[in-house]
Design a protein around this motif. Structure first.
Motif, PDB file in Angstrom:
ATOM      1  N   UNK A   1       2.480  -3.053 -16.035  1.00 24.73           N
ATOM      2  CA  UNK A   1       3.617  -2.536 -16.396  1.00 24.73           C
ATOM      3  C   UNK A   1       3.935  -1.434 -15.777  1.00 24.73           C
ATOM      4  N   UNK A   2       2.895  -0.297 -16.048  1.00 19.87           N
ATOM      5  CA  UNK A   2       2.697   1.369 -15.422  1.00 19.87           C
ATOM      6  C   UNK A   2       2.657   1.174 -13.561  1.00 19.87           C
ATOM      7  N   UNK A   3       1.981  -0.333 -12.866  1.00 23.58           N
ATOM      8  CA  UNK A   3       1.792   0.235 -11.439  1.00 23.58           C
ATOM      9  C   UNK A   3       2.617  -0.226 -11.196  1.00 23.58           C
ATOM     10  N   UNK A   4       4.383  -1.153 -11.522  1.00 26.36           N
ATOM     11  CA  UNK A   4       5.147  -1.277 -11.285  1.00 26.36           C
ATOM     12  C   UNK A   4       5.794  -0.105 -11.224  1.00 26.36           C
ATOM     13  N   UNK A   5       6.542   0.418 -12.344  1.00 26.90           N
ATOM     14  CA  UNK A   5       6.968   1.316 -12.825  1.00 26.90           C
ATOM     15  C   UNK A   5       6.621   2.294 -11.548  1.00 26.90           C
ATOM     16  N   UNK A   6       5.247   2.557 -11.796  1.00 24.67           N
ATOM     17  CA  UNK A   6       5.090   3.443 -10.568  1.00 24.67           C
ATOM     18  C   UNK A   6       4.698   3.282  -9.720  1.00 24.67           C
ATOM     19  N   UNK A   7       4.975   2.443  -8.516  1.00 19.76           N
ATOM     20  CA  UNK A   7       5.511   1.927  -7.677  1.00 19.76           C
ATOM     21  C   UNK A   7       6.656   2.431  -6.869  1.00 19.76           C
ATOM     22  N   UNK A   8       7.837   1.964  -7.903  1.00 18.04           N
ATOM     23  CA  UNK A   8       9.148   2.152  -7.692  1.00 18.04           C
ATOM     24  C   UNK A   8       9.240   3.624  -7.074  1.00 18.04           C
ATOM     25  N   UNK A   9       8.643   4.387  -8.838  1.00 17.92           N
ATOM     26  CA  UNK A   9       8.966   5.514  -8.410  1.00 17.92           C
ATOM     27  C   UNK A   9       8.405   6.509  -6.974  1.00 17.92           C
ATOM     28  N   UNK A  10       7.384   6.144  -6.586  1.00 21.82           N
ATOM     29  CA  UNK A  10       6.150   7.127  -5.496  1.00 21.82           C
ATOM     30  C   UNK A  10       6.487   6.209  -4.595  1.00 21.82           C
ATOM     31  N   UNK A  11       7.117   4.974  -4.362  1.00 20.07           N
ATOM     32  CA  UNK A  11       7.127   4.026  -3.176  1.00 20.07           C
ATOM     33  C   UNK A  11       7.987   3.503  -2.775  1.00 20.07           C
ATOM     34  N   UNK A  12       9.032   3.124  -3.476  1.00 17.29           N
ATOM     35  CA  UNK A  12      10.049   1.969  -3.353  1.00 17.29           C
ATOM     36  C   UNK A  12      11.531   2.690  -3.552  1.00 17.29           C
ATOM     37  N   UNK A  13      11.340   3.923  -4.613  1.00 24.40           N
ATOM     38  CA  UNK A  13      12.403   4.546  -4.241  1.00 24.40           C
ATOM     39  C   UNK A  13      12.129   5.649  -3.564  1.00 24.40           C
ATOM     40  N   UNK A  14      11.247   6.430  -2.525  1.00 22.26           N
ATOM     41  CA  UNK A  14      11.025   7.616  -1.744  1.00 22.26           C
ATOM     42  C   UNK A  14      12.406   7.842  -1.086  1.00 22.26           C
ATOM     43  N   UNK A  15      12.099   8.754  -1.672  1.00 21.78           N
ATOM     44  CA  UNK A  15      13.377   9.777  -0.564  1.00 21.78           C
ATOM     45  C   UNK A  15      14.073   9.661   0.822  1.00 21.78           C
TER      46      UNK A  15
END
Length: 418
Positions: A227-241
């Motif tokens: 769950x934490x891996x998914x959370x961090x992937x979204x903010x660090x990769x998928x939602x990268x500005x």
């Protein structure tokens, strides 16, 4: 007894089984002829020409992997699930074939550049996946040759309407084969470590209780890491500005083409492959013909168009002159930025874009349907929602302060004014 009850997987095994090398799973095993035929269908092969992460490769340059390799990965995770004692014993051979096909085909309806394209042309990839499976396609023919009801059963898993909840959970839930593959694969291909977790441990603790997939209490820590891996992937990769900037530029190009077409603009470029989408008359054949190689060709041609906005946006896209960005406080500020852009000669419809991103790490009962709850099986055979067994997940839910981010994107030329 009908076909579903009498079906035996061994009857469709290949004499010479196939293995495909894979960066995440080492080997992807193909034992059954129908799976091999599906992999080689033109609809599946098209996914080689659709990037898994859209514009993320503009930030993480090695993230060039396709929807095709991800789809193979999801199929392989489904196979690993089926090899567990709990699933092997509770599913029929027909159910096993159906869910393997659903895992392989779950993304077959993605358009070029995925969500950017879908946002402008109002195409939902799950709806299109179901159409490819049920309508006139090689995929439909391959499935129907096994059993006329198989396409409908595969589509029912993707639509979340299949009567067997276990099959839906395997492909689409908070802890499913889709997420299990893309976290590991996207993390590896972007060169990051955010998406790593212990999939083997999660699969070892999987159990069946009350007709659904649950997990032993000993697997809680592995699930927390997931769950934490998914959370961090979204903010660090998928939602990268920067990736979001690229996506907005894509949307602006598609939007401008659609607006010009609606105004009967005389394009220099033959829009043959785009016309079905502009007319909202999309056949399966037209959908299969449109991939990212075709769209990139159009962008190159659009640079030659007389319309300055379309030409300029296409040039920015191909030459990586992406929009800049800043935090956005409220709608009033957005309107002020639009006014500045208009005064400088930039049509805000295409040059000023804002988005709001929010990531909820875990969905509890009542938020998105019961299927999304991860349930934990105690040694006394009692079921509890994950938050009651995980201090970390409980703390996340009780905080009520889920991270969010709102940005506005604009041309570099307006940076000083904005």
């Amino acid at each position: 007894m009908g076909f579903r009850e009498e079906f035996v997987l061994k009857d469709i095994e290949m004499n010479e089984k196939r293995v495909l090398r894979d960066a995440i799973h080492d080997y992807i095993h193909v034992d059954h002829l129908v799976i091999w035929h599906l992999i080689n269908s033109k609809e599946m092969q098209r996914l080689r020409r659709i990037k898994q992460l859209g514009g993320t490769y503009q930030v993480f340059q090695s993230a060039e992997h396709s929807r095709f390799v991800h789809s193979l990965g999801v199929y392989q995770v489904v196979r690993k699930m089926l090899e567990t004692d709990c699933l092997d014993s509770c599913l029929s051979d027909y159910d096993k074939l159906t869910v393997m096909c659903a895992g392989l085909l779950h993304d077959i309806g993605h358009g070029p550049f995925s969500h950017s394209f879908e946002g402008v042309f109002q195409e939902d990839h799950e709806d299109m996946s179901v159409r490819v499976i049920l309508e006139n396609s090689e995929v439909h023919e391959i499935l129907s040759n096994v059993y006329e009801g198989l396409p409908f059963d595969v589509a029912a898993i993707i639509q979340h309407t299949h009567p067997n909840q276990i099959l839906i959970q395997m492909v689409s839930s908070q802890l499913d084969a889709d997420r299990m593959d893309y976290l590991l694969r996207d993390s590896y291909m972007t060169g990051t470590t955010y998406g790593k977790y212990d999939m083997s441990r999660i699969l070892r603790t999987m159990r069946i209780c009350e007709g659904k997939i649950v997990y032993k209490e000993s697997g809680v820590q592995a699930i927390e890491n997931y769950i934490l891996a998914r959370y961090h992937m979204y903010w660090q990769v998928y939602y990268h500005p920067t990736a979001r900037s690229y996506e907005h530029l894509l949307q602006s190009i598609f939007l401008r083409v659609k607006d010009l077409y609606d105004k009967d603009y005389n394009f220099k470029t033959d829009l043959y492959y785009l016309l079905p989408f502009l007319k909202d008359e999309i056949s399966i054949e037209a959908f299969v013909h449109l991939d990212e190689t075709v769209v990139l060709y159009y962008f190159r041609e659009f640079m030659k168009e007389d319309d300055f906005i379309l030409s300029d946006l296409s040039s920015r896209f191909l030459n990586r002159r992406l929009f800049k960005y800043r935090q956005l406080k409220d709608e009033k500020e957005h309107q002020l930025i639009e006014k500045i852009a208009e005064e400088k000669g930039y049509n805000p419809r295409y040059y000023i874009m804002s988005d709001y991103q929010k990531q909820v790490p875990y969905l509890h009962y009542g938020q998105d349907g019961e299927l999304n709850e991860i349930e934990i099986l105690s040694s006394s055979k009692e079921l509890s929602p994950l938050p009651l067994k995980s201090e970390i997940v409980s703390a996340i839910l009780n905080s009520k302060q889920f991270k969010s981010d709102k940005k506005v994107f604009f041309p570099k030329e307006l940076r000083d004014e904005i």
